[in-house]
Design a protein around this motif. Structure first.
Motif, short mmCIF file in Angstrom:
data_model
loop_
_atom_site.label_atom_id
_atom_site.label_comp_id
_atom_site.label_asym_id
_atom_site.label_seq_id
_atom_site.Cartn_x
_atom_site.Cartn_y
_atom_site.Cartn_z
N ALA A 1 0.86 -1.19 0.00
CA ALA A 1 0.00 0.00 0.00
C ALA A 1 0.89 1.23 0.00
O ALA A 1 1.78 1.35 0.84
N VAL A 2 0.66 2.14 -0.93
CA VAL A 2 1.41 3.39 -1.02
C VAL A 2 0.54 4.50 -0.44
O VAL A 2 -0.47 4.88 -1.04
N LEU A 3 0.89 4.98 0.74
CA LEU A 3 0.19 6.11 1.35
C LEU A 3 0.84 7.38 0.83
O LEU A 3 2.05 7.58 0.99
N THR A 4 0.06 8.25 0.20
CA THR A 4 0.67 9.44 -0.38
C THR A 4 -0.33 10.58 -0.52
O THR A 4 -1.52 10.36 -0.72
N THR A 5 0.19 11.78 -0.35
CA THR A 5 -0.56 12.96 -0.77
C THR A 5 -0.58 12.96 -2.29
O THR A 5 0.18 12.24 -2.95
N LEU A 6 -1.46 13.77 -2.88
CA LEU A 6 -1.59 13.79 -4.34
C LEU A 6 -0.35 14.43 -4.96
O LEU A 6 -0.08 15.62 -4.75
N PRO A 7 0.44 13.66 -5.72
CA PRO A 7 1.61 14.25 -6.38
C PRO A 7 1.19 15.30 -7.42
O PRO A 7 0.07 15.28 -7.93
N GLU A 8 2.11 16.19 -7.74
CA GLU A 8 1.80 17.25 -8.69
C GLU A 8 2.07 16.85 -10.13
O GLU A 8 1.45 17.39 -11.05
N THR A 9 2.99 15.92 -10.35
CA THR A 9 3.39 15.57 -11.72
C THR A 9 3.51 14.05 -11.85
O THR A 9 3.68 13.34 -10.85
N PRO A 10 3.48 13.53 -13.09
CA PRO A 10 3.71 12.09 -13.28
C PRO A 10 5.09 11.66 -12.79
O PRO A 10 5.25 10.55 -12.27
N GLU A 11 6.12 12.53 -12.96
CA GLU A 11 7.46 12.19 -12.47
C GLU A 11 7.46 12.00 -10.96
O GLU A 11 8.07 11.08 -10.43
N GLU A 12 6.75 12.89 -10.27
CA GLU A 12 6.68 12.79 -8.82
C GLU A 12 5.91 11.53 -8.41
O GLU A 12 6.30 10.83 -7.46
N MET A 13 4.85 11.23 -9.13
CA MET A 13 4.08 10.02 -8.83
C MET A 13 4.94 8.77 -9.05
O MET A 13 4.95 7.84 -8.24
N ALA A 14 5.69 8.74 -10.16
CA ALA A 14 6.56 7.60 -10.43
C ALA A 14 7.59 7.44 -9.32
O ALA A 14 7.88 6.32 -8.87
N GLU A 15 8.15 8.55 -8.87
CA GLU A 15 9.14 8.50 -7.80
C GLU A 15 8.54 7.96 -6.51
O GLU A 15 9.16 7.13 -5.82
N VAL A 16 7.35 8.43 -6.17
CA VAL A 16 6.67 7.95 -4.97
C VAL A 16 6.45 6.44 -5.05
O VAL A 16 6.71 5.69 -4.10
N LEU A 17 5.96 5.97 -6.19
CA LEU A 17 5.66 4.54 -6.34
C LEU A 17 6.93 3.69 -6.20
O LEU A 17 6.94 2.69 -5.48
N VAL A 18 7.99 4.09 -6.88
CA VAL A 18 9.24 3.33 -6.80
C VAL A 18 9.79 3.37 -5.37
O VAL A 18 10.22 2.34 -4.82
N HIS A 19 9.77 4.55 -4.76
CA HIS A 19 10.27 4.72 -3.39
C HIS A 19 9.54 3.79 -2.42
O HIS A 19 10.15 3.02 -1.67
N GLU A 20 8.21 3.84 -2.44
CA GLU A 20 7.44 3.09 -1.45
C GLU A 20 7.42 1.59 -1.75
O GLU A 20 7.30 0.78 -0.82
N VAL A 21 7.55 1.19 -3.01
CA VAL A 21 7.67 -0.24 -3.30
C VAL A 21 8.93 -0.80 -2.65
O VAL A 21 8.92 -1.93 -2.14
N GLN A 22 10.01 -0.03 -2.66
CA GLN A 22 11.23 -0.52 -1.99
C GLN A 22 11.00 -0.68 -0.49
O GLN A 22 11.46 -1.66 0.12
N HIS A 23 10.29 0.26 0.12
CA HIS A 23 9.97 0.13 1.54
C HIS A 23 9.13 -1.13 1.79
O HIS A 23 9.33 -1.84 2.78
N SER A 24 8.17 -1.40 0.90
CA SER A 24 7.34 -2.60 1.06
C SER A 24 8.18 -3.87 0.94
O SER A 24 8.03 -4.81 1.72
N LYS A 25 9.06 -3.91 -0.07
CA LYS A 25 9.91 -5.08 -0.23
C LYS A 25 10.75 -5.33 1.02
O LYS A 25 10.88 -6.47 1.49
N LEU A 26 11.30 -4.25 1.56
CA LEU A 26 12.14 -4.40 2.74
C LEU A 26 11.31 -4.71 3.98
O LEU A 26 11.77 -5.42 4.89
N ALA A 27 10.05 -4.23 4.02
CA ALA A 27 9.17 -4.58 5.13
C ALA A 27 8.90 -6.08 5.15
O ALA A 27 8.89 -6.73 6.20
N VAL A 28 8.67 -6.66 3.97
CA VAL A 28 8.42 -8.10 3.88
C VAL A 28 9.69 -8.87 4.22
O VAL A 28 9.66 -9.83 5.01
N LEU A 29 10.81 -8.47 3.65
CA LEU A 29 12.07 -9.16 3.94
C LEU A 29 12.40 -9.08 5.43
O LEU A 29 12.83 -10.07 6.04
N GLY A 30 12.18 -7.91 6.03
CA GLY A 30 12.47 -7.74 7.45
C GLY A 30 11.59 -8.57 8.36
O GLY A 30 11.91 -8.76 9.54
#
Length: 457
Positions: free
Chosen positions: A287-316
């Protein structure tokens, strides 16, 4: 070798942040085992709590339905049980105070069991408790009602909601269990489905009741749940999601596939006025908790960023990467406050992926010279942050053997990115790195493979 002993080479590959074959299946398997452990931890607590007779009967009924669903369609049951909101409910229930608070929290197993059984195609009949005038089925939607109790009956292709003292509502099962294309003018109905996001099985989820029950901003690392009430709001989220995926497909098809495969929910939140932030709850990966990004680039960054947190949450949840120390805290480039080592691991992993991402954005065929230069600067900024953080991690003395392997993978990836032939080094410094606000309990080393063998005293 216990089932969660991960070989060093696999940990190093995961540390590089890049998608690798078989990783998605492994992550889903680890998360499922973790969910089963937590469910059985909850069952053990319930057995020792001497529940009121009615609560004990309901618990037996709900657990039996989970077992039936798993036998009927294991893949569908596993998918429904892995939805992020199910993890939020589990964390809420495990942390509930003894007595009436625990009994009330335990009632949430009913909607979860109904959701899993609906997804698995089981026939069932359950009497469920509504909260705040709605009955929420995690990952599916919510049924609005003024009644305190709702009977849910699933027979064949039809699911019917019968509110106490009210009129029934019948829906096709497929209309509940799969995201449907939004209709231009849906007929009035008490059922409110989650809004699907295009190009992926993900949904826009503003209906998780357990996020709303958090104690103010402290419960969600400074964020507050936000409702999406206007149709144009949902359209804005869907458009940003689609444009972000298109951007990722152009710059990094493998990363685009990872995001589309792993993200289950985008959860709108609020931060400070006009502020932007994102977070991942360790109890609710994907689950990606986020405020509304302003641009597609910002949205892409948020998605990639939080997916890494999720992967590490599962691994941890299945291997220990580091030992924590109350005294040892570190300053990193993406936060103004000192961070414990676990948070440094989380942040370094996410920012390494962003260094890679912005380097690839700089090489997009459609990028203008100004966009290329800006992307290279972002990549370099993230690279500098990662370089410093890796120095802290490897010199900390707090990494376990597994953690050392994992961080060596990060170091290897960073060196490749920063080499003259592979320069791709990368901000969205999110407000909630390592939002470790879950009440997870249990030992995944003793994970069972099935829900069966539960018993009640």
């Amino acid at each position: 070798m216990n089932p969660f002993e991960i070989p060093g080479p696999q940990l190093r590959r995961m540390g590089e942040t890049r998608p690798v074959p078989g990783e998605v299946a492994a992550l889903h398997g680890w998360l499922h085992s973790r969910r089963l452990v937590l469910l059985k931890t909850l069952l053990t607590r319930a057995e020792r709590a001497q529940l009121p007779a009615a609560a004990a009967r309901a618990l037996r009924e709900h657990w039996a339905l989970l077992e039936d669903a798993e036998l009927h369609d294991p893949a569908a049951a596993r998918g429904a049980l892995g939805y992020p909101a199910a993890g939020n409910w589990l964390a809420h229930a495990l942390a509930a105070p003894s007595g009436d608070g625990f009994v009330a929290a335990l009632a949430g197993l009913g909607p979860l069991a109904a959701t899993v059984a609906t997804a698995a195609g089981c026939d069932f009949r359950l009497d469920l408790t509504a909260q705040d005038q709605r009955l929420t089925l995690p990952g599916l939607g919510s049924y609005r009602t003024g009644a305190q109790r709702v009977r849910m009956v699933a027979t064949g292709d039809t699911v019917t909601f019968l509110p106490q003292g009210g009129r029934p509502t019948s829906l096709l099962r497929d209309a509940l269990r799969g995201p449907q294309a939004p209709a231009p003018a849906p007929p009035p109905t008490p059922w409110r489905p989650l809004s699907p996001l295009p190009g992926a099985p993900a949904v826009l989820d503003d209906q998780d009741p357990h996020l709303a029950q958090e104690t103010g901003r402290a419960g969600l690392a400074g964020l507050l749940p936000a409702g999406v009430t206007a149709p144009d709001e949902a359209c804005e989220w869907r458009e940003l999601w689609a444009r972000a995926l298109d951007l990722l497909h152009e710059a990094d098809p493998e990363r685009a596939a990872e995001v589309a495969t792993l993200v289950r929910a985008v959860v709108p939140v609020l931060w400070k006025p006009d502020g932007r932030a994102s977070a991942t709850r360790l109890a609710a990966p994907w689950a990606v908790l986020t405020t509304l990004p302003e641009t597609p680039e910002e949205m892409a960054e948020v998605l990639v960023h939080e997916v890494q947190h999720s992967k590490l949450a599962v691994l941890g949840g299945v291997v220990q990467l580091n030992h924590e120390s109350a005294e040892a805290v570190y300053r990193v480039g993406w936060r103004s406050d000192p961070r414990p080592l676990g948070a440094v691991v989380q942040g370094t992993y996410a920012h390494l992926a962003l260094a890679d991402l912005w380097g690839r954005f700089a090489r997009r065929a459609s990028a203008t010279p100004a966009e290329r230069a800006a992307a290279r600067r972002r990549a370099a900024d993230y690279g500098a942050q990662v370089d410093h953080a890796l120095f802290l991690l490897l010199g900390s003395g707090q990494l376990t053997r597994e953690g050392t392997e994992f961080v060596e993978g990060m170091r290897h990836r960073y060196e490749r990115l920063s080499s003259p032939g592979g320069r791709a080094v990368a901000g969205y410094a999110d407000n909630a790195d390592n939002a470790a606000d879950t009440a997870d309990a249990g030992n995944t080393e003793n994970a069972a493979d099935r829900l069966t063998n539960g018993h009640f005293g």
